[in-house]
Design a protein around this motif. Structure first.
Motif, PDB file in Angstrom:
ATOM      1  N   HIS A  78       0.836  -1.201   0.000  1.00  0.00           N
ATOM      2  CA  HIS A  78       0.000   0.000   0.000  1.00  0.00           C
ATOM      3  C   HIS A  78       0.873   1.254   0.000  1.00  0.00           C
ATOM      4  O   HIS A  78       0.571   2.231  -0.699  1.00  0.00           O
ATOM      5  CB  HIS A  78      -0.930   0.009   1.216  1.00  0.00           C
ATOM      6  CG  HIS A  78      -1.863   1.185   1.233  1.00  0.00           C
ATOM      7  ND1 HIS A  78      -3.069   1.188   0.572  1.00  0.00           N
ATOM      8  CD2 HIS A  78      -1.739   2.422   1.785  1.00  0.00           C
ATOM      9  CE1 HIS A  78      -3.660   2.357   0.728  1.00  0.00           C
ATOM     10  NE2 HIS A  78      -2.874   3.131   1.463  1.00  0.00           N
ATOM     11  N   GLN A  81       2.242   1.803  -3.456  1.00  0.00           N
ATOM     12  CA  GLN A  81       1.245   2.121  -4.483  1.00  0.00           C
ATOM     13  C   GLN A  81       0.376   3.320  -4.147  1.00  0.00           C
ATOM     14  O   GLN A  81      -0.174   3.964  -5.048  1.00  0.00           O
ATOM     15  CB  GLN A  81       0.365   0.890  -4.720  1.00  0.00           C
ATOM     16  CG  GLN A  81       1.139  -0.298  -5.260  1.00  0.00           C
ATOM     17  CD  GLN A  81       0.380  -1.613  -5.151  1.00  0.00           C
ATOM     18  OE1 GLN A  81      -0.733  -1.650  -4.602  1.00  0.00           O
ATOM     19  NE2 GLN A  81       0.971  -2.690  -5.639  1.00  0.00           N
ATOM     20  N   HIS A  82       0.219   3.631  -2.877  1.00  0.00           N
ATOM     21  CA  HIS A  82      -0.638   4.735  -2.438  1.00  0.00           C
ATOM     22  C   HIS A  82       0.156   5.576  -1.426  1.00  0.00           C
ATOM     23  O   HIS A  82       1.123   6.191  -1.794  1.00  0.00           O
ATOM     24  CB  HIS A  82      -1.941   4.186  -1.842  1.00  0.00           C
ATOM     25  CG  HIS A  82      -2.695   3.301  -2.783  1.00  0.00           C
ATOM     26  ND1 HIS A  82      -3.498   3.793  -3.777  1.00  0.00           N
ATOM     27  CD2 HIS A  82      -2.734   1.940  -2.893  1.00  0.00           C
ATOM     28  CE1 HIS A  82      -4.021   2.793  -4.467  1.00  0.00           C
ATOM     29  NE2 HIS A  82      -3.570   1.657  -3.953  1.00  0.00           N
ATOM     30  N   CYS A  83      -0.257   5.622  -0.165  1.00  0.00           N
ATOM     31  CA  CYS A  83       0.598   6.233   0.860  1.00  0.00           C
ATOM     32  C   CYS A  83       0.148   5.800   2.248  1.00  0.00           C
ATOM     33  O   CYS A  83      -1.008   5.420   2.463  1.00  0.00           O
ATOM     34  CB  CYS A  83       0.662   7.745   0.740  1.00  0.00           C
ATOM     35  SG  CYS A  83      -0.853   8.653   1.068  1.00  0.00           S
ATOM     36  N   SER A 193       1.187   8.828  -3.646  1.00  0.00           N
ATOM     37  CA  SER A 193       0.043   9.750  -3.626  1.00  0.00           C
ATOM     38  C   SER A 193       0.122  10.754  -2.482  1.00  0.00           C
ATOM     39  O   SER A 193      -0.839  11.473  -2.211  1.00  0.00           O
ATOM     40  CB  SER A 193      -1.277   8.963  -3.547  1.00  0.00           C
ATOM     41  OG  SER A 193      -1.312   8.136  -2.411  1.00  0.00           O
ATOM     42  N   VAL A 197      -2.582  14.012  -1.514  1.00  0.00           N
ATOM     43  CA  VAL A 197      -3.280  13.977  -0.229  1.00  0.00           C
ATOM     44  C   VAL A 197      -2.965  15.225   0.588  1.00  0.00           C
ATOM     45  O   VAL A 197      -3.864  15.900   1.097  1.00  0.00           O
ATOM     46  CB  VAL A 197      -2.881  12.709   0.564  1.00  0.00           C
ATOM     47  CG1 VAL A 197      -3.414  12.788   1.993  1.00  0.00           C
ATOM     48  CG2 VAL A 197      -3.401  11.456  -0.132  1.00  0.00           C
ATOM     49  N   ASP A 257      -8.760  10.494   3.862  1.00  0.00           N
ATOM     50  CA  ASP A 257      -8.537  10.250   2.435  1.00  0.00           C
ATOM     51  C   ASP A 257      -8.336   8.753   2.222  1.00  0.00           C
ATOM     52  O   ASP A 257      -7.515   8.114   2.902  1.00  0.00           O
ATOM     53  CB  ASP A 257      -7.291  11.021   1.971  1.00  0.00           C
ATOM     54  CG  ASP A 257      -7.165  11.080   0.458  1.00  0.00           C
ATOM     55  OD1 ASP A 257      -7.205  10.007  -0.180  1.00  0.00           O
ATOM     56  OD2 ASP A 257      -7.008  12.189  -0.082  1.00  0.00           O
ATOM     57  N   SER A 258      -9.055   8.182   1.285  1.00  0.00           N
ATOM     58  CA  SER A 258      -9.007   6.726   1.062  1.00  0.00           C
ATOM     59  C   SER A 258      -7.638   6.238   0.592  1.00  0.00           C
ATOM     60  O   SER A 258      -7.355   5.038   0.623  1.00  0.00           O
ATOM     61  CB  SER A 258     -10.074   6.318   0.046  1.00  0.00           C
ATOM     62  OG  SER A 258      -9.847   6.965  -1.207  1.00  0.00           O
ATOM     63  N   GLU A 259      -6.782   7.158   0.160  1.00  0.00           N
ATOM     64  CA  GLU A 259      -5.432   6.774  -0.257  1.00  0.00           C
ATOM     65  C   GLU A 259      -4.550   6.394   0.925  1.00  0.00           C
ATOM     66  O   GLU A 259      -3.522   5.739   0.748  1.00  0.00           O
ATOM     67  CB  GLU A 259      -4.770   7.942  -1.010  1.00  0.00           C
ATOM     68  CG  GLU A 259      -5.224   8.136  -2.436  1.00  0.00           C
ATOM     69  CD  GLU A 259      -4.723   7.019  -3.343  1.00  0.00           C
ATOM     70  OE1 GLU A 259      -3.507   6.788  -3.384  1.00  0.00           O
ATOM     71  OE2 GLU A 259      -5.565   6.378  -3.997  1.00  0.00           O
TER      72      GLU A 259
END
Length: 410
Positions: A78, A81-83, A193, A197, A257-259
């Motif tokens: 995660h 790929q995201h944060c 991300s 964010v 935030d869903s990230e």
């Protein structure tokens, strides 16, 4: 297989009585048992971690989350790929004030702080008179009349005592310098991300905040925050120093935030290892010089020429003369490679030892770093590691194992 390797690794790291984390540079115990033995320090996010399902362990005298409800691998990926948010409030934050603040800090470390621009920082090293590394730290030259220093939790007592002893020497010599050990909390927001964010909560344009630069700015309405573009994962990220009374509120706003997800010590360790980053106490310590550790780049050119930092007379000659051993990266297949694993030459002779190792979630191979005799340090050199009394093929690999994605500007 990778999930099983991680599960086995975590079981070995956390046995029922003494859950020791291999690769985290300090003895880690299950929180419930450890709390009966010693009074663990708690960050201002402690109750929040528990409420979010954090599995708490002892780390460097602190009760810290090793992971949450997500698996180690999912948390690791995660972040890639995201944060993710990491609580790093256990680290030592220090302000150095006074007209002679640069001269003071340079008397303790190898970096060239004088050459930094305002609000620019650098990774540096505290060294001793024998050339050994006492700790690694980040020093930022702020435009607010002080240096902002962040150093490791496991070395906090040693670092603060070291700085205070030098402070007394400087004051006795008539220099203008002072120290403030900060009470602020610190979180790291790491991953690709991060900028999208965080940009929602700051007025400054994050495109202008490049790697290793820092700014004082409100974050989601919270005053008194310092945002520094750096981190320990190899991803684009920031560390946010925030008044401790506001840290839960800021964390909740980021998690809206869903990230964003929370991540613990387990993911932090595997992420930094994929990025080829040293962990103090494992990969570097007071018996290791910057040259042996492949950290020559932290020594400023002016500092090399002046030889005016602790241990310079030992460290500088090593740059040209080479050293007997060298820190290298290793890739292997088969059983995971852990700290203290012997490294062998092709004919079975012990030529070194692993200092950190784990299965890489990104590469689906085992990655490790360790010290080998200098003759075996060339990238591509084949060797073996001894795992469970069996010899497993390994090869010296360039680090980072996974390409870093630090933001250097558009």
């Amino acid at each position: 297989m990778l999930a099983r390797a991680f599960a086995n690794g975590l079981c070995k790291r956390f046995p029922r009585k003494t859950r020791a984390v291999v690769g985290l540079g300090a003895t880690v115990r299950q929180d419930r048992q450890a709390s009966t033995e010693v009074a663990l320090k708690k960050t201002p996010l402690y109750e929040f971690h528990r409420a979010q399902g954090g599995k708490m362990v002892e780390f460097a005298g602190w009760s810290m989350p090793v992971q949450y409800k997500d698996s180690h691998i999912n948390s690791h990926m995660h972040t890639r790929q995201h944060c993710s948010i990491f609580d790093v409030s256990h680290m030592l934050q220090t302000k150095v004030y006074g007209r002679d603040r640069v001269k003071f800090i340079e008397s303790l470390i190898v970096g060239d702080i004088a050459e930094l621009k305002d609000n620019q920082g650098t990774l540096s090293l505290f060294t001793n008179t024998k050339g050994g590394i006492m700790d690694d730290l980040i020093v930022t030259k702020t435009d607010q009349g002080y240096l902002y220093v962040v150093s490791n939790a496991g070395c906090a007592d040693k670092d603060s005592a070291h700085m205070q002893a030098r402070l007394q020497e400087f004051k006795a010599a008539g220099h203008d310098v002072d120290l403030e050990f900060m009470d602020e909390s610190l979180i790291a927001l790491q991953g690709p991300s991060m900028a999208q964010v965080l940009q929602k909560g700051v007025g400054d344009d994050l495109r202008k905040l490049t790697f290793m630069t820092s700014v004082l700015t409100p974050v989601f309405g919270i005053q008194g925050c310092r945002v520094t573009r750096c981190g320990y994962t190899g991803e684009d990220g920031v560390e946010i120093s925030v008044p401790s009374g506001d840290i839960v509120s800021l964390t909740e706003k980021l998690l809206a935030d869903s990230e964003v997800k929370l991540a613990g010590l387990g993911a932090r360790d595997s992420l930094r290892l994929e990025a080829g980053l040293c962990l103090y106490g494992n990969d570097i310590d007071e018996t290791t010089t910057p040259v042996e550790a492949s950290l020559v780049w932290t020594i400023g050119k002016r500092r090399r020429q002046a030889r005016d930092f602790p241990g310079a007379d030992i460290i500088v000659p090593q740059i040209k003369a080479k050293t007997q051993r060298k820190r290298v990266g290793l890739i292997s297949t088969g059983p995971p490679v852990r700290q203290h694993t012997p490294i062998l030459s092709s004919d079975g002779r012990v030529i070194g030892e692993v200092t950190s190792g784990c299965p890489s979630p990104c590469l689906k191979q085992n990655v490790a770093m360790g010290y080998v005799e200098a003759a075996f340090s060339k990238v591509g050199t084949s060797m073996q590691v001894e795992v469970r009394k069996k010899e497993v093929p390994a090869v010296v690999s360039k680090m980072p194992f996974v390409p870093t994605k630090y933001y250097m500007g558009q």
